[in-house]
Structure formats: structure tokens, C-alpha cells
Design a protein around this motif. Sequence first.
Motif, PDB file in Angstrom:
ATOM      1  N   LYS A  45       3.740   7.011  -4.835  1.00  0.00           N
ATOM      2  CA  LYS A  45       3.416   5.905  -5.737  1.00  0.00           C
ATOM      3  C   LYS A  45       4.175   6.079  -7.058  1.00  0.00           C
ATOM      4  O   LYS A  45       4.188   7.148  -7.643  1.00  0.00           O
ATOM      5  CB  LYS A  45       1.912   5.862  -5.978  1.00  0.00           C
ATOM      6  CG  LYS A  45       1.383   4.537  -6.477  1.00  0.00           C
ATOM      7  CD  LYS A  45      -0.135   4.543  -6.479  1.00  0.00           C
ATOM      8  CE  LYS A  45      -0.716   4.584  -5.096  1.00  0.00           C
ATOM      9  NZ  LYS A  45      -2.194   4.516  -5.090  1.00  0.00           N
TER      10      LYS A  45
ATOM     11  N   ASN B  94       0.868  -1.174   0.000  1.00  0.00           N
ATOM     12  CA  ASN B  94       0.000   0.000   0.000  1.00  0.00           C
ATOM     13  C   ASN B  94       0.902   1.221   0.000  1.00  0.00           C
ATOM     14  O   ASN B  94       1.894   1.253   0.742  1.00  0.00           O
ATOM     15  CB  ASN B  94      -0.887  -0.031   1.251  1.00  0.00           C
ATOM     16  CG  ASN B  94      -1.981   1.018   1.231  1.00  0.00           C
ATOM     17  OD1 ASN B  94      -2.212   1.679   0.233  1.00  0.00           O
ATOM     18  ND2 ASN B  94      -2.673   1.148   2.349  1.00  0.00           N
ATOM     19  N   TYR B  95       0.598   2.218  -0.833  1.00  0.00           N
ATOM     20  CA  TYR B  95       1.445   3.399  -0.950  1.00  0.00           C
ATOM     21  C   TYR B  95       0.621   4.678  -0.840  1.00  0.00           C
ATOM     22  O   TYR B  95      -0.523   4.736  -1.295  1.00  0.00           O
ATOM     23  CB  TYR B  95       2.167   3.416  -2.305  1.00  0.00           C
ATOM     24  CG  TYR B  95       3.170   2.315  -2.497  1.00  0.00           C
ATOM     25  CD1 TYR B  95       2.815   1.130  -3.125  1.00  0.00           C
ATOM     26  CD2 TYR B  95       4.482   2.464  -2.051  1.00  0.00           C
ATOM     27  CE1 TYR B  95       3.740   0.112  -3.286  1.00  0.00           C
ATOM     28  CE2 TYR B  95       5.420   1.450  -2.224  1.00  0.00           C
ATOM     29  CZ  TYR B  95       5.037   0.284  -2.838  1.00  0.00           C
ATOM     30  OH  TYR B  95       5.959  -0.723  -3.013  1.00  0.00           O
ATOM     31  N   ALA B  96       1.237   5.684  -0.278  1.00  0.00           N
ATOM     32  CA  ALA B  96       0.667   7.018  -0.342  1.00  0.00           C
ATOM     33  C   ALA B  96       0.728   7.511  -1.783  1.00  0.00           C
ATOM     34  O   ALA B  96       1.665   7.194  -2.521  1.00  0.00           O
ATOM     35  CB  ALA B  96       1.431   7.968   0.572  1.00  0.00           C
ATOM     36  N   ASP B  97      -0.250   8.301  -2.179  1.00  0.00           N
ATOM     37  CA  ASP B  97      -0.284   8.800  -3.551  1.00  0.00           C
ATOM     38  C   ASP B  97       0.968   9.614  -3.885  1.00  0.00           C
ATOM     39  O   ASP B  97       1.437   9.607  -5.025  1.00  0.00           O
ATOM     40  CB  ASP B  97      -1.526   9.667  -3.762  1.00  0.00           C
ATOM     41  CG  ASP B  97      -2.801   8.847  -3.789  1.00  0.00           C
ATOM     42  OD1 ASP B  97      -3.888   9.450  -3.638  1.00  0.00           O
ATOM     43  OD2 ASP B  97      -2.724   7.612  -3.952  1.00  0.00           O
ATOM     44  N   SER B  98       1.506  10.291  -2.893  1.00  0.00           N
ATOM     45  CA  SER B  98       2.643  11.181  -3.132  1.00  0.00           C
ATOM     46  C   SER B  98       3.928  10.432  -3.486  1.00  0.00           C
ATOM     47  O   SER B  98       4.874  11.019  -4.020  1.00  0.00           O
ATOM     48  CB  SER B  98       2.890  12.052  -1.902  1.00  0.00           C
ATOM     49  OG  SER B  98       3.145  11.237  -0.765  1.00  0.00           O
TER      50      SER B  98
END
Length: 122
Positions: free
Chosen positions: A65, A59-63
Amino acid sequence: QVQLVESGGGLVQAGGSLRLSCAGSGRTFSSYAMGWFRQAPGKEREFVAAISWSGVSTNYADSVKGRFTITRDKAKNTVYLQMNSLKPEDTAVYYCAAGSGLNRGYRTYDYWGQGTQVTVSS
């Protein structure tokens, strides 16, 4: 009880790369999901990435990714954060944490490392 020790931080120019490591110890370490968080001065601690206990799910933060990759080596009890195309806004203290799921909330993690500084110059 789980102990976590981060390493690999440093100073890098914008566009460069760093790889952070988080070495874990304790009998139950391999059963925990692992997360990376960061905190810049004057800001709240924010989620960066997480990986399941098996290493299959992430799972990644959008900032971050597409720029950062989280992996884990179960044989070495170590979690990595490969950071590419670094930006000045990535500057922060980076923490690894052990928890029960791929959660983005820092309060859901049970164990924390001491942190490692990442500074990206423009």
C-alpha cells in the motif's frame, strides 16, 4: 474462457520501478475483477492487489500500500500493476488472475496467467 498473459517483469535495483501488464482475452474478460498475486521461492502465493470489473474499487495488501497501484484499461483489455519504491522482499513471480470480487484468497480466482519474474537487487 479467459486467457491472461503477463509481461513487464525484470531485474531492477532497490528503489526502482516496474510496470507489469496483464493482457486479457475472452468475451467475458471485462466483467471480471482482476487481482495480482506473487509467489517467492518456498513461500505461499500471496495477495498483492485487486481491482473491480469497473475499475472504481481497489484493494491492496498492507505490504504494498502506497507503493503499488493497480489500474485497468477496459478498451485495451489490460490490467496494470505500477510498482514503485521496490524492495528486495518484493522479489517473486507475479501472477494476474480473474475472479468475481476483490478477494484476497487465491482460491477464489478462476483464471490465471503464467507469471512474470520480478527481481529486486539490494
